[in-house]
Design a protein around this motif. Sequence first.
Motif, PDB file in Angstrom:
ATOM      1  N   THR A  17       0.832  -1.205   0.000  1.00  8.79           N
ATOM      2  CA  THR A  17       0.000   0.000   0.000  1.00  8.79           C
ATOM      3  C   THR A  17       0.863   1.250   0.000  1.00  8.79           C
ATOM      4  O   THR A  17       0.573   2.225  -0.708  1.00  8.79           O
ATOM      5  CB  THR A  17      -0.937   0.001   1.224  1.00  8.79           C
ATOM      6  OG1 THR A  17      -1.854  -1.103   1.116  1.00  8.79           O
ATOM      7  CG2 THR A  17      -1.730   1.298   1.311  1.00  8.79           C
ATOM      8  N   ARG A  18       1.949   1.232   0.765  1.00 10.99           N
ATOM      9  CA  ARG A  18       2.848   2.396   0.767  1.00 10.99           C
ATOM     10  C   ARG A  18       3.418   2.628  -0.625  1.00 10.99           C
ATOM     11  O   ARG A  18       3.509   3.773  -1.087  1.00 10.99           O
ATOM     12  CB  ARG A  18       3.978   2.198   1.772  1.00 10.99           C
ATOM     13  CG  ARG A  18       4.902   3.427   1.845  1.00 10.99           C
ATOM     14  CD  ARG A  18       6.058   3.233   2.791  1.00 10.99           C
ATOM     15  NE  ARG A  18       6.921   4.415   2.770  1.00 10.99           N
ATOM     16  CZ  ARG A  18       6.775   5.485   3.521  1.00 10.99           C
ATOM     17  NH1 ARG A  18       5.781   5.551   4.391  1.00 10.99           N
ATOM     18  NH2 ARG A  18       7.599   6.508   3.430  1.00 10.99           N
ATOM     19  N   THR A  19       3.810   1.565  -1.306  1.00  9.89           N
ATOM     20  CA  THR A  19       4.344   1.701  -2.660  1.00  9.89           C
ATOM     21  C   THR A  19       3.302   2.303  -3.592  1.00  9.89           C
ATOM     22  O   THR A  19       3.602   3.187  -4.413  1.00  9.89           O
ATOM     23  CB  THR A  19       4.790   0.335  -3.196  1.00  9.89           C
ATOM     24  OG1 THR A  19       5.827  -0.190  -2.351  1.00  9.89           O
ATOM     25  CG2 THR A  19       5.317   0.447  -4.618  1.00  9.89           C
ATOM     26  N   LEU A  20       2.051   1.863  -3.455  1.00  8.35           N
ATOM     27  CA  LEU A  20       0.974   2.385  -4.299  1.00  8.35           C
ATOM     28  C   LEU A  20       0.639   3.841  -3.968  1.00  8.35           C
ATOM     29  O   LEU A  20       0.057   4.552  -4.790  1.00  8.35           O
ATOM     30  CB  LEU A  20      -0.274   1.515  -4.133  1.00  8.35           C
ATOM     31  CG  LEU A  20      -0.158   0.094  -4.712  1.00  8.35           C
ATOM     32  CD1 LEU A  20      -1.317  -0.774  -4.235  1.00  8.35           C
ATOM     33  CD2 LEU A  20      -0.112   0.141  -6.230  1.00  8.35           C
ATOM     34  N   LEU A  21       0.986   4.272  -2.767  1.00 13.48           N
ATOM     35  CA  LEU A  21       0.736   5.658  -2.350  1.00 13.48           C
ATOM     36  C   LEU A  21       1.901   6.585  -2.696  1.00 13.48           C
ATOM     37  O   LEU A  21       1.855   7.775  -2.366  1.00 13.48           O
ATOM     38  CB  LEU A  21       0.492   5.723  -0.841  1.00 13.48           C
ATOM     39  CG  LEU A  21      -0.845   5.180  -0.331  1.00 13.48           C
ATOM     40  CD1 LEU A  21      -0.826   5.064   1.185  1.00 13.48           C
ATOM     41  CD2 LEU A  21      -1.992   6.083  -0.777  1.00 13.48           C
ATOM     42  N   GLU A  22       2.918   6.063  -3.335  1.00 10.37           N
ATOM     43  CA  GLU A  22       4.111   6.859  -3.633  1.00 10.37           C
ATOM     44  C   GLU A  22       3.739   8.159  -4.345  1.00 10.37           C
ATOM     45  O   GLU A  22       2.940   8.173  -5.279  1.00 10.37           O
ATOM     46  CB  GLU A  22       5.062   6.052  -4.518  1.00 10.37           C
ATOM     47  CG  GLU A  22       6.490   6.573  -4.517  1.00 10.37           C
ATOM     48  CD  GLU A  22       7.149   6.441  -3.158  1.00 10.37           C
ATOM     49  OE1 GLU A  22       7.849   7.392  -2.765  1.00 10.37           O
ATOM     50  OE2 GLU A  22       6.963   5.411  -2.494  1.00 10.37           O
ATOM     51  N   GLY A  23       4.305   9.258  -3.878  1.00 19.09           N
ATOM     52  CA  GLY A  23       4.023  10.568  -4.450  1.00 19.09           C
ATOM     53  C   GLY A  23       2.894  11.304  -3.750  1.00 19.09           C
ATOM     54  O   GLY A  23       2.704  12.504  -3.985  1.00 19.09           O
ATOM     55  N   ARG A  24       2.142  10.607  -2.892  1.00 17.19           N
ATOM     56  CA  ARG A  24       1.036  11.246  -2.167  1.00 17.19           C
ATOM     57  C   ARG A  24       1.372  11.505  -0.698  1.00 17.19           C
ATOM     58  O   ARG A  24       0.665  12.251  -0.027  1.00 17.19           O
ATOM     59  CB  ARG A  24      -0.211  10.345  -2.202  1.00 17.19           C
ATOM     60  CG  ARG A  24      -0.761  10.091  -3.585  1.00 17.19           C
ATOM     61  CD  ARG A  24      -1.969   9.175  -3.520  1.00 17.19           C
ATOM     62  NE  ARG A  24      -2.535   8.990  -4.836  1.00 17.19           N
ATOM     63  CZ  ARG A  24      -3.386   9.834  -5.415  1.00 17.19           C
ATOM     64  NH1 ARG A  24      -3.776  10.912  -4.753  1.00 17.19           N
ATOM     65  NH2 ARG A  24      -3.844   9.620  -6.626  1.00 17.19           N
ATOM     66  N   LEU A  25       2.427  10.871  -0.209  1.00 16.39           N
ATOM     67  CA  LEU A  25       2.693  10.872   1.222  1.00 16.39           C
ATOM     68  C   LEU A  25       3.446  12.117   1.671  1.00 16.39           C
ATOM     69  O   LEU A  25       4.391  12.559   1.023  1.00 16.39           O
ATOM     70  CB  LEU A  25       3.490   9.624   1.598  1.00 16.39           C
ATOM     71  CG  LEU A  25       2.761   8.287   1.389  1.00 16.39           C
ATOM     72  CD1 LEU A  25       3.710   7.135   1.624  1.00 16.39           C
ATOM     73  CD2 LEU A  25       1.547   8.187   2.292  1.00 16.39           C
ATOM     74  N   ASN A  26       2.995  12.658   2.789  1.00 17.20           N
ATOM     75  CA  ASN A  26       3.685  13.767   3.438  1.00 17.20           C
ATOM     76  C   ASN A  26       4.368  13.211   4.684  1.00 17.20           C
ATOM     77  O   ASN A  26       3.717  12.986   5.711  1.00 17.20           O
ATOM     78  CB  ASN A  26       2.699  14.873   3.823  1.00 17.20           C
ATOM     79  CG  ASN A  26       3.344  15.941   4.669  1.00 17.20           C
ATOM     80  OD1 ASN A  26       4.351  16.519   4.297  1.00 17.20           O
ATOM     81  ND2 ASN A  26       2.770  16.191   5.848  1.00 17.20           N
ATOM     82  N   ALA A  27       5.660  12.956   4.600  1.00 22.27           N
ATOM     83  CA  ALA A  27       6.389  12.353   5.709  1.00 22.27           C
ATOM     84  C   ALA A  27       6.397  13.289   6.909  1.00 22.27           C
ATOM     85  O   ALA A  27       6.737  14.471   6.789  1.00 22.27           O
ATOM     86  CB  ALA A  27       7.814  12.012   5.281  1.00 22.27           C
ATOM     87  N   CYS A  28       6.007  12.773   8.069  1.00 21.39           N
ATOM     88  CA  CYS A  28       5.987  13.611   9.270  1.00 21.39           C
ATOM     89  C   CYS A  28       6.398  12.831  10.512  1.00 21.39           C
ATOM     90  O   CYS A  28       6.763  13.418  11.526  1.00 21.39           O
ATOM     91  CB  CYS A  28       4.596  14.220   9.477  1.00 21.39           C
ATOM     92  SG  CYS A  28       3.270  13.004   9.591  1.00 21.39           S
ATOM     93  N   GLY A  29       6.328  11.504  10.457  1.00 23.54           N
ATOM     94  CA  GLY A  29       6.690  10.696  11.615  1.00 23.54           C
ATOM     95  C   GLY A  29       5.538  10.535  12.578  1.00 23.54           C
ATOM     96  O   GLY A  29       4.628  11.372  12.649  1.00 23.54           O
TER      97      GLY A  29
END
Length: 373
Positions: free
Chosen positions: A87-99
């Motif tokens: 799912t993370r791979t499919l979300l590539e480009g949409r994620l806002n990394a924040c921790g």
Amino acid sequence: MSGQVWAHVGQPFGGSSSSPAHYDLLIVGAGRMGAALARFLREEAPHLSLLLAEEGGLPNEEGATLLAPGVWHARVPPEQGARAEETRTLLEGRLNACGLLELRPDSAGGFRPITDLWTPEVEGLIDPAELPFARLDRRAATYSAGSLALDCAQAASRAGADLMLNVRAELCGSGETGMAQVRLHRLSVTNLHEIVVAQTVQVTAGRLVVAAGALGPHLAEVGLGAVTKHNMAYRQTPRLEVPSTPTSPLLQSGGLLLRPRDGGYTVVPPIPHPDPWGYVPTGGRLVGVPTGLRRETLAALLEVMDGLPALATGALVLGRSLADIPGCWVALPQGGWPLYERLDERHWLLLGGEHADLTGLAVARELARELAE
């Protein structure tokens, strides 16, 4: 070649009781799970005709997708790890990394002193005396589940899927031909703002997937007589008006999550139990004063207020009625995680639920591959 889109009853659609329209695949519900399934089906089986039917718009303003937390993190059970990573791979480009900063009162499970992980963004939110230990998941990120659903539905349509909005589906089982049958009630709004059925059309499908969120199991039970063990609950997501930035970490204490959003925080409480069918959510009382927060939401907030003192201030939006606090019905799949199941030879049920953020896309793609075989 793009598919046809029917957004209102002024656009004619063929399909009568004597001559129903036919599709190889029909998906009821264009939330995150249904829209993702449509997108993956066009990738896996572009030769099959597909109709995606949605009762509202894109994304549906009353559905859980629009109010989903939109949070991915790696804190999943081992058996869900592969789906989470896909799912993370499919979300590539949409994620806002924040921790994600998980907080607790003791160091069990490898938690470190919170002073080792302290950042200026959490100043005033956490009482380190109450929650002195923490664990940081640096890969955790946020995204918009509503934008994801919209983009998936549009991608499916561009790839040839037909899309019908403002239509309520009524499942009718399998007819003499053995095909899945459904009545699609096309909706309109009167001058008095009443939602009415303006037209009913008939459709048959080789296979039909119910992806209608929390109402999916009920829709299958009424239309197909398929009794499942899935449940639903009403979850509210109140607003905490404490300043945040796009890089402010997610905060989790117990089952409650604070998600930085639009310069403040969205409070995502845990779901303590399923709500019985027919339950009507109402607001509760705090020190005798009526609020828009239901009793279960208040209980979840009171449990963590000592460690997250900002929740005990005027920054928490309580509202005067339920209408003042964003909330929606959330599916509770048996086992707690997104899944799909075959109801009979022609019908499937697809559920995301409260953990759709973490593994929903992988589950939708698994079903697409199975249907494409």
